[in-house]
Design a protein around this motif. Structure first.
Motif, PDB file in Angstrom:
ATOM      1  N   GLN A 321       0.842  -1.202   0.000  1.00 52.90           N
ATOM      2  CA  GLN A 321       0.000   0.000   0.000  1.00 52.90           C
ATOM      3  C   GLN A 321       0.872   1.246   0.000  1.00 52.90           C
ATOM      4  O   GLN A 321       1.716   1.433   0.866  1.00 52.90           O
ATOM      5  N   GLN A 322       0.693   2.097  -0.992  1.00 52.46           N
ATOM      6  CA  GLN A 322       1.480   3.315  -1.097  1.00 52.46           C
ATOM      7  C   GLN A 322       1.120   4.292   0.026  1.00 52.46           C
ATOM      8  O   GLN A 322      -0.030   4.343   0.474  1.00 52.46           O
ATOM      9  N   ILE A 323       2.117   5.052   0.467  1.00 50.72           N
ATOM     10  CA  ILE A 323       1.865   6.106   1.443  1.00 50.72           C
ATOM     11  C   ILE A 323       2.399   7.431   0.892  1.00 50.72           C
ATOM     12  O   ILE A 323       3.440   7.461   0.235  1.00 50.72           O
ATOM     13  N   THR A 324       1.667   8.485   1.142  1.00 46.35           N
ATOM     14  CA  THR A 324       2.055   9.823   0.703  1.00 46.35           C
ATOM     15  C   THR A 324       2.726  10.534   1.863  1.00 46.35           C
ATOM     16  O   THR A 324       2.113  10.737   2.910  1.00 46.35           O
ATOM     17  N   LEU A 325       4.004  10.917   1.669  1.00 44.04           N
ATOM     18  CA  LEU A 325       4.769  11.569   2.734  1.00 44.04           C
ATOM     19  C   LEU A 325       5.007  13.052   2.466  1.00 44.04           C
ATOM     20  O   LEU A 325       5.206  13.826   3.400  1.00 44.04           O
ATOM     21  N   GLY A 326       5.028  13.461   1.205  1.00 42.48           N
ATOM     22  CA  GLY A 326       5.316  14.853   0.876  1.00 42.48           C
ATOM     23  C   GLY A 326       4.243  15.793   1.405  1.00 42.48           C
ATOM     24  O   GLY A 326       3.042  15.541   1.273  1.00 42.48           O
ATOM     25  N   LEU A 327       4.679  16.893   2.018  1.00 38.96           N
ATOM     26  CA  LEU A 327       3.745  17.851   2.586  1.00 38.96           C
ATOM     27  C   LEU A 327       3.146  18.754   1.519  1.00 38.96           C
ATOM     28  O   LEU A 327       3.737  18.963   0.455  1.00 38.96           O
ATOM     29  N   GLU A 328       1.979  19.302   1.840  1.00 43.50           N
ATOM     30  CA  GLU A 328       1.392  20.339   1.004  1.00 43.50           C
ATOM     31  C   GLU A 328       2.230  21.614   1.162  1.00 43.50           C
ATOM     32  O   GLU A 328       2.973  21.763   2.139  1.00 43.50           O
ATOM     33  N   PRO A 329       2.156  22.548   0.196  1.00 44.58           N
ATOM     34  CA  PRO A 329       3.004  23.757   0.276  1.00 44.58           C
ATOM     35  C   PRO A 329       2.876  24.521   1.581  1.00 44.58           C
ATOM     36  O   PRO A 329       3.884  24.931   2.172  1.00 44.58           O
ATOM     37  N   GLU A 330       1.638  24.720   2.074  1.00 42.06           N
ATOM     38  CA  GLU A 330       1.483  25.479   3.320  1.00 42.06           C
ATOM     39  C   GLU A 330       2.044  24.716   4.514  1.00 42.06           C
ATOM     40  O   GLU A 330       2.559  25.315   5.469  1.00 42.06           O
ATOM     41  N   GLN A 331       1.985  23.373   4.456  1.00 40.91           N
ATOM     42  CA  GLN A 331       2.563  22.574   5.528  1.00 40.91           C
ATOM     43  C   GLN A 331       4.088  22.669   5.522  1.00 40.91           C
ATOM     44  O   GLN A 331       4.721  22.714   6.589  1.00 40.91           O
ATOM     45  N   MET A 332       4.683  22.684   4.336  1.00 37.62           N
ATOM     46  CA  MET A 332       6.137  22.836   4.251  1.00 37.62           C
ATOM     47  C   MET A 332       6.590  24.165   4.840  1.00 37.62           C
ATOM     48  O   MET A 332       7.611  24.237   5.536  1.00 37.62           O
ATOM     49  N   VAL A 333       5.830  25.217   4.559  1.00 39.21           N
ATOM     50  CA  VAL A 333       6.171  26.531   5.118  1.00 39.21           C
ATOM     51  C   VAL A 333       6.129  26.485   6.642  1.00 39.21           C
ATOM     52  O   VAL A 333       7.035  26.993   7.327  1.00 39.21           O
ATOM     53  N   MET A 334       5.089  25.854   7.200  1.00 41.42           N
ATOM     54  CA  MET A 334       4.960  25.773   8.646  1.00 41.42           C
ATOM     55  C   MET A 334       6.084  24.941   9.261  1.00 41.42           C
ATOM     56  O   MET A 334       6.616  25.272  10.328  1.00 41.42           O
ATOM     57  N   LEU A 335       6.468  23.849   8.585  1.00 42.58           N
ATOM     58  CA  LEU A 335       7.549  23.010   9.100  1.00 42.58           C
ATOM     59  C   LEU A 335       8.872  23.767   9.102  1.00 42.58           C
ATOM     60  O   LEU A 335       9.610  23.749  10.104  1.00 42.58           O
ATOM     61  N   LEU A 336       9.198  24.428   7.988  1.00 43.22           N
ATOM     62  CA  LEU A 336      10.453  25.165   7.908  1.00 43.22           C
ATOM     63  C   LEU A 336      10.479  26.327   8.902  1.00 43.22           C
ATOM     64  O   LEU A 336      11.513  26.599   9.522  1.00 43.22           O
ATOM     65  N   LEU A 337       9.347  27.004   9.077  1.00 43.50           N
ATOM     66  CA  LEU A 337       9.277  28.079  10.063  1.00 43.50           C
ATOM     67  C   LEU A 337       9.507  27.537  11.470  1.00 43.50           C
ATOM     68  O   LEU A 337      10.237  28.134  12.274  1.00 43.50           O
ATOM     69  N   THR A 338       8.900  26.394  11.766  1.00 38.44           N
ATOM     70  CA  THR A 338       9.056  25.790  13.087  1.00 38.44           C
ATOM     71  C   THR A 338      10.503  25.411  13.365  1.00 38.44           C
ATOM     72  O   THR A 338      11.040  25.678  14.452  1.00 38.44           O
ATOM     73  N   LEU A 339      11.160  24.771  12.393  1.00 37.19           N
ATOM     74  CA  LEU A 339      12.557  24.373  12.578  1.00 37.19           C
ATOM     75  C   LEU A 339      13.459  25.594  12.728  1.00 37.19           C
ATOM     76  O   LEU A 339      14.385  25.607  13.553  1.00 37.19           O
ATOM     77  N   PHE A 340      13.192  26.632  11.934  1.00 37.83           N
ATOM     78  CA  PHE A 340      13.998  27.857  12.008  1.00 37.83           C
ATOM     79  C   PHE A 340      13.852  28.527  13.372  1.00 37.83           C
ATOM     80  O   PHE A 340      14.848  28.880  14.023  1.00 37.83           O
ATOM     81  N   VAL A 341      12.596  28.693  13.820  1.00 40.51           N
ATOM     82  CA  VAL A 341      12.355  29.353  15.098  1.00 40.51           C
ATOM     83  C   VAL A 341      12.893  28.500  16.255  1.00 40.51           C
ATOM     84  O   VAL A 341      13.456  29.027  17.224  1.00 40.51           O
ATOM     85  N   SER A 342      12.739  27.172  16.162  1.00 41.55           N
ATOM     86  CA  SER A 342      13.247  26.296  17.220  1.00 41.55           C
ATOM     87  C   SER A 342      14.757  26.415  17.343  1.00 41.55           C
ATOM     88  O   SER A 342      15.310  26.392  18.456  1.00 41.55           O
ATOM     89  N   THR A 343      15.436  26.544  16.212  1.00 44.23           N
ATOM     90  CA  THR A 343      16.895  26.716  16.239  1.00 44.23           C
ATOM     91  C   THR A 343      17.270  28.008  16.950  1.00 44.23           C
ATOM     92  O   THR A 343      18.263  28.056  17.689  1.00 44.23           O
ATOM     93  N   LEU A 344      16.481  29.067  16.753  1.00 42.79           N
ATOM     94  CA  LEU A 344      16.772  30.345  17.406  1.00 42.79           C
ATOM     95  C   LEU A 344      16.424  30.318  18.893  1.00 42.79           C
ATOM     96  O   LEU A 344      17.212  30.739  19.746  1.00 42.79           O
ATOM     97  N   THR A 345      15.230  29.816  19.223  1.00 42.68           N
ATOM     98  CA  THR A 345      14.785  29.863  20.614  1.00 42.68           C
ATOM     99  C   THR A 345      15.557  28.893  21.501  1.00 42.68           C
ATOM    100  O   THR A 345      15.744  29.148  22.697  1.00 42.68           O
ATOM    101  N   LEU A 346      15.991  27.757  20.945  1.00 42.52           N
ATOM    102  CA  LEU A 346      16.717  26.768  21.735  1.00 42.52           C
ATOM    103  C   LEU A 346      18.215  26.815  21.461  1.00 42.52           C
ATOM    104  O   LEU A 346      18.941  25.897  21.858  1.00 42.52           O
ATOM    105  N   GLY A 347      18.661  27.867  20.795  1.00 44.68           N
ATOM    106  CA  GLY A 347      20.072  27.965  20.419  1.00 44.68           C
ATOM    107  C   GLY A 347      20.913  28.810  21.339  1.00 44.68           C
ATOM    108  O   GLY A 347      22.084  29.078  21.031  1.00 44.68           O
ATOM    109  N   THR A 348      20.346  29.235  22.471  1.00 41.22           N
ATOM    110  CA  THR A 348      21.108  30.076  23.393  1.00 41.22           C
ATOM    111  C   THR A 348      21.317  29.419  24.749  1.00 41.22           C
ATOM    112  O   THR A 348      22.148  29.886  25.533  1.00 41.22           O
ATOM    113  N   GLY A 349      20.569  28.364  25.027  1.00 39.19           N
ATOM    114  CA  GLY A 349      20.668  27.732  26.338  1.00 39.19           C
ATOM    115  C   GLY A 349      19.837  28.421  27.399  1.00 39.19           C
ATOM    116  O   GLY A 349      19.852  28.026  28.567  1.00 39.19           O
ATOM    117  N   ARG A 350      19.096  29.468  27.022  1.00 38.20           N
ATOM    118  CA  ARG A 350      18.245  30.203  27.955  1.00 38.20           C
ATOM    119  C   ARG A 350      16.871  30.425  27.317  1.00 38.20           C
ATOM    120  O   ARG A 350      16.782  30.685  26.118  1.00 38.20           O
TER     121      ARG A 350
END
Length: 373
Positions: A321-350
């Motif tokens: 059974q095939q599975i679809t893993l690729g995100l929709e465009p708006e989901q990709m934007v949300m994922l990349l934004l989340t990873l970017f912000v997480s890197t900033l907020t958790l990148g100082t140790g405080r």
């Protein structure tokens, strides 16, 4: 915080009651779409999820950190995998996308909703909290790689169908995700375990912060408690699988009747399995154990992708059974934004309340897009 000398009675009775209720449906005494079955089943399912996590926490307390966080994350991931596979085999509409929707929702919930609540709760009480930067940096590096391989790259691979890997690609990518997650676990538990261990002085607890839903075990649980939890954990997981499979059709019918997107099925699954872990993470932040909160949050996100996607992928290859893993465009934007912000907020140790507010805003937008794409 006082250690419990025994396991709460509800964590033993609810899974047993849920098992009986699932058995009544399996033998045909109750019908899966009847309200007489559905309403109690939903309550028993939620109770069984909480019970399974509590038993996992008892085992984790016996083994110590960071094994406690790993066991809890693996427990939640096993529940998640079981629900995904149950829905895939049920044949409901959108079954080929349920793995993507569930794991993506889990990542967004833990990296935005739960971590946002942790930082806001901790920041409100302590103003500023500190954690070990190498732990967060290592987890985010692995998480960014796994997220890209699982959710972004399928949109640009041309061998398979739209937003899907070919069988060969799916197999290799799944093995890569498993290996990378395994290396991370080795680093977390053996090679650089000190990066992920809470500092003793950060564990001070103010009694005015309230009682925990899942009370801590400052002393190791007894052998009797550990044995009971070792038996009840698989029982609770089995009950969750059985009830989830029975409730998949009523859930699909309810979402379709309300005119909501089928992707909401994945959001509901992720929210259900992550609720107990979310409570534990927020409570840890309130006790000034932000390191434990971050371990739980990032560990859950890593386990969701590093274990759920490969296991579901291998099952899909086995059943054809095939599975679809690729995100929709708006989901990709949300994922990349989340990873970017997480890197900033958790990148100082405080961490402060402002960083938590940023994550909560992203989470609100994620929920909005899930309801109104």
């Amino acid at each position: 915080m006082h250690a419990r000398s025994s396991i709460p009675l509800w964590s033993l009775l609810l899974p047993i009651a849920a098992l009986v209720w699932a058995a009544l449906e399996m033998v045909g005494i109750l019908h899966e779409t009847a309200m007489l079955f559905v309403l109690p089943a939903v309550l028993l399912l939620g109770g069984s999820v909480f019970a399974s996590v509590l038993h996992a926490e008892v085992l984790g307390a016996r083994l110590g950190e960071p094994m406690g966080s790993i066991i809890l994350a693996c427990c939640v991931t096993l529940i998640e995998v079981a629900l995904i596979i149950s829905i895939m085999l049920s044949g409901i509409e959108g079954a080929e996308e349920v793995a993507r929707d569930t794991v993506f929702a889990a990542v967004m919930i833990v990296l935005n909703g739960i971590i946002g609540l942790c930082l806001v709760r901790g920041g409100r009480i302590y103003h500023e909290q500190t954690f070990k930067l190498p732990a967060a940096s290592a987890a985010l590096a692995v998480l960014g790689t796994l997220s890209t391989l699982a959710f972004v790259l399928p949109n640009f691979a041309i061998s398979g169908a739209d937003r899907q890997y070919s069988w060969a690609q799916l197999l290799v990518i799944s093995l890569c995700c498993l290996v990378l997650y395994g290396v991370f676990l080795f680093v977390q538990t053996v090679r650089h375990r000190n990066y992920f261990v809470d500092e003793p002085e950060a564990a001070a607890t103010d009694a005015s912060h309230g009682e925990d839903f899942f009370p801590e075990h400052p002393e190791k649980p007894s052998a009797r408690m550990t044995a009971i939890s070792a038996v009840m954990l698989p029982v609770s997981l089995l009950v969750v699988i059985l009830l989830a499979e029975a409730l998949s059709h009523p859930l699909d019918l309810a979402i379709s009747s309300a005119g909501l997107p089928h992707a909401l099925v994945g959001v509901v699954i992720a929210a259900l399995v992550l609720l107990p872990e979310g409570i534990s993470s927020v409570q840890a932040a309130a006790r000034n154990r932000i390191q434990q909160s971050i371990n739980l949050v990032l560990g859950s996100a890593l386990a969701s992708i590093g274990m759920s996607i490969p296991i579901v992928a291998l099952v899909s290859i086995f059943i054809g059974q095939q599975i679809t893993l690729g995100l929709e465009p708006e989901q990709m934007v949300m994922l990349l934004l989340t990873l970017f912000v997480s890197t900033l907020t958790l990148g100082t140790g405080r961490t402060t309340v402002l960083q938590g507010a940023v994550h909560l805003v992203i989470f609100v937008v994620f929920v909005l897009l899930a309801l109104v794409p």
